[in-house]
Each structure stands twice: as C-alpha cells, then as structure tokens.
Design a protein around this motif. Structure first.
Motif, PDB file in Angstrom:
ATOM      1  N   ARG A 114     -81.571  21.323  49.892  1.00 52.29           N
ATOM      2  CA  ARG A 114     -80.680  21.739  50.976  1.00 52.29           C
ATOM      3  C   ARG A 114     -79.886  22.985  50.570  1.00 52.29           C
ATOM      4  NH1 ARG A 114     -80.098  18.221  55.077  1.00 52.29           N
ATOM      5  NH2 ARG A 114     -78.033  19.022  55.613  1.00 52.29           N
ATOM      6  N   PRO A 115     -79.520  23.823  51.552  1.00 53.14           N
ATOM      7  CA  PRO A 115     -78.878  25.102  51.228  1.00 53.14           C
ATOM      8  C   PRO A 115     -77.396  24.963  50.859  1.00 53.14           C
ATOM      9  CG  PRO A 115     -79.101  24.867  53.602  1.00 53.14           C
ATOM     10  CD  PRO A 115     -79.811  23.696  52.999  1.00 53.14           C
ATOM     11  N   GLY A 162     -81.135  23.501  46.641  1.00 47.54           N
ATOM     12  CA  GLY A 162     -81.231  22.530  45.564  1.00 47.54           C
ATOM     13  C   GLY A 162     -80.555  23.068  44.322  1.00 47.54           C
ATOM     14  N   ASP A 163     -81.090  22.707  43.167  1.00 46.74           N
ATOM     15  CA  ASP A 163     -80.478  23.107  41.902  1.00 46.74           C
ATOM     16  C   ASP A 163     -81.128  24.329  41.266  1.00 46.74           C
ATOM     17  OD1 ASP A 163     -78.688  20.964  41.981  1.00 46.74           O
ATOM     18  OD2 ASP A 163     -80.152  19.600  41.074  1.00 46.74           O
ATOM     19  N   ALA A 209     -92.554  17.298  52.692  1.00 46.15           N
ATOM     20  CA  ALA A 209     -91.977  16.066  52.161  1.00 46.15           C
ATOM     21  C   ALA A 209     -90.815  16.332  51.209  1.00 46.15           C
ATOM     22  CB  ALA A 209     -93.052  15.254  51.435  1.00 46.15           C
ATOM     23  N   THR A 210     -90.736  17.536  50.644  1.00 43.57           N
ATOM     24  CA  THR A 210     -89.707  17.793  49.631  1.00 43.57           C
ATOM     25  C   THR A 210     -88.630  18.770  50.086  1.00 43.57           C
ATOM     26  OG1 THR A 210     -90.998  19.581  48.653  1.00 43.57           O
ATOM     27  CG2 THR A 210     -91.352  17.369  47.768  1.00 43.57           C
ATOM     28  N   ILE A 248    -101.320  20.012  54.340  1.00 44.61           N
ATOM     29  CA  ILE A 248     -99.924  19.755  53.996  1.00 44.61           C
ATOM     30  C   ILE A 248     -99.067  20.781  54.722  1.00 44.61           C
ATOM     31  CG2 ILE A 248     -98.223  19.680  52.137  1.00 44.61           C
ATOM     32  CD1 ILE A 248    -100.461  18.899  50.249  1.00 44.61           C
ATOM     33  N   GLY A 249     -98.001  20.322  55.399  1.00 40.77           N
ATOM     34  CA  GLY A 249     -97.111  21.247  56.078  1.00 40.77           C
ATOM     35  C   GLY A 249     -96.185  21.943  55.099  1.00 40.77           C
ATOM     36  N   TYR A 250     -95.945  23.237  55.320  1.00 45.40           N
ATOM     37  CA  TYR A 250     -95.026  23.990  54.477  1.00 45.40           C
ATOM     38  C   TYR A 250     -93.834  24.427  55.316  1.00 45.40           C
ATOM     39  CZ  TYR A 250     -98.110  24.026  50.482  1.00 45.40           C
ATOM     40  OH  TYR A 250     -98.870  23.641  49.405  1.00 45.40           O
TER      41      TYR A 250
END
Length: 204
Positions: free
Chosen positions: A174-175, A123-124, A168-169, A98-100
């Motif tokens: 987003r900043p 994000g939140d 994927a997430t 899985i890419g990080y």
C-alpha cells in the motif's frame, strides 16, 4: 476605727508605673498580633496572586505551544493524497493469465507554499516508478518528473505510479506519501490518512 491606709506616695507611684508598664506591654502585644495577622493575610493574598499568575502563565505557555504546533503542522495537513489501482485482472495463475496491478497515487499541494523531495513508497521496499505532473500537456516534456520529485509548487498535483505486481500481492504494498514541507520538516502520510513527522534522514 481610724482612717483607711492607702499607702504612701512612692507606693502609689510604683503601682501606677507597674500598671502603665503592663498596659504598654498589652498594647505592644496587641499591636504585634495585629501586625502578624495583617502579615498573614498579606501572605495569603500574595500566595493566591502568585498562584493565579502561575496559572495564567501556564495557560499562555500552553496556548503558545498549541499555536506553534498548529503552525508546524498546518502546511502538512494541506498535502492531499488519493489513490486507486489500475491494470488488468487475470486468472488465478493455475490455468489462466495472472493479473498485474499498479497503484496510481495523486499528490495535491493545496497549501500556499511548495513542498520538496516528494515521493511515494509502496510497502517496505518499493518506490514510485514514474511521476507525472497533472495537466502535463502544458509542459514540453509531458509533465514527466524524476522520482523523488524535487518540488511540487502550491496548487499543483503530481501523479505517482507504482511498479506492477501480481493482483494477489498488490494490497501488501500500500502507498505512503513522503515529503518535506517548506519549513524543512519531513512528513509521512500513510494510506489510512495518518500524518506523522519523520526524521529528516528518513529514506526517500
């Protein structure tokens, strides 16, 4: 046929008095009408003058409000944020790695005054994991700063990095930049460039 009867002297005097009284009343009414007309013209002119004064005052108030608004937001507009992702791309998680990915966010203070209590949220729920002042080789500590960064001086740039997430997430986090200007107002700029004033107690 005898001479015409023009009446006696008292009758003439009475008639002349009545005529004079009538003439005086006419002149009085005429003068009053003229005065009323002049007063009406004066009232119209005064009303027009007052309307013009109100319009001028409203324009001046609008201009002062616009100038105050420009002063209020002028520094915040000069705080720039640019960002990109970095990290390794991997498989889809089914059979491969899985890419990080992490966000790297540069905050540049192009204003003439410092900004304070600077952080980047993702994000939140997430805040920046690290913060490093650019050209950190000039600093004994390599430019590392605690988050939130207490102060970014005029002309300085700080690099914020997010935690790492699966590829994927990452786009769901987003900043968004948050800072306090030199006048004590709290601001937020999202990843689409929208700038808005935030409550002073907005979470850092």
């Amino acid at each position: 046929m005898g001479p015409a009867d023009f009446g006696d002297v008292p009758t003439w005097i009475g008639g002349a008095g009545a005529l004079a009284a009538g003439w005086f009343a006419y002149q009085t009414i005429r003068s009053q009408r003229q005065q009323i007309g002049e007063q009406q013209v004066f009232i119209v002119e005064q009303t027009r003058f007052m309307d013009e004064q109100r319009q001028n005052l409203e324009l001046e108030r609008n201009e002062l409000r616009a100038q105050a608004e420009e002063r209020r937001i002028s520094q915040a507009r000069l705080i720039q944020m640019s960002f990109h992702t970095s990290g390794s791309s991997g498989g889809d998680g089914a059979g491969g790695l899985i890419g990080y990915i992490a966000w790297q966010v540069e905050v540049e203070n192009t204003s003439d005054d410092p900004i304070h209590d600077v952080t980047v949220r993702f994000g939140d729920a997430y805040t920046a994991a690290t913060a490093t002042e650019r050209e950190g080789f000039h600093h004994p500590d390599g430019g590392r700063r605690s988050v939130p960064v207490a102060l970014i001086p005029a002309g300085h740039t700080v690099l914020f990095e997010s935690p790492e997430w699966p590829e994927a997430t990452v786009d769901n986090n987003r900043p968004a930049l948050m800072f306090t200007d030199d006048g004590g107002r709290r601001w937020r700029r999202d990843s689409y460039g929208k700038l808005e004033e935030a409550p002073a107690d907005w979470a850092s």
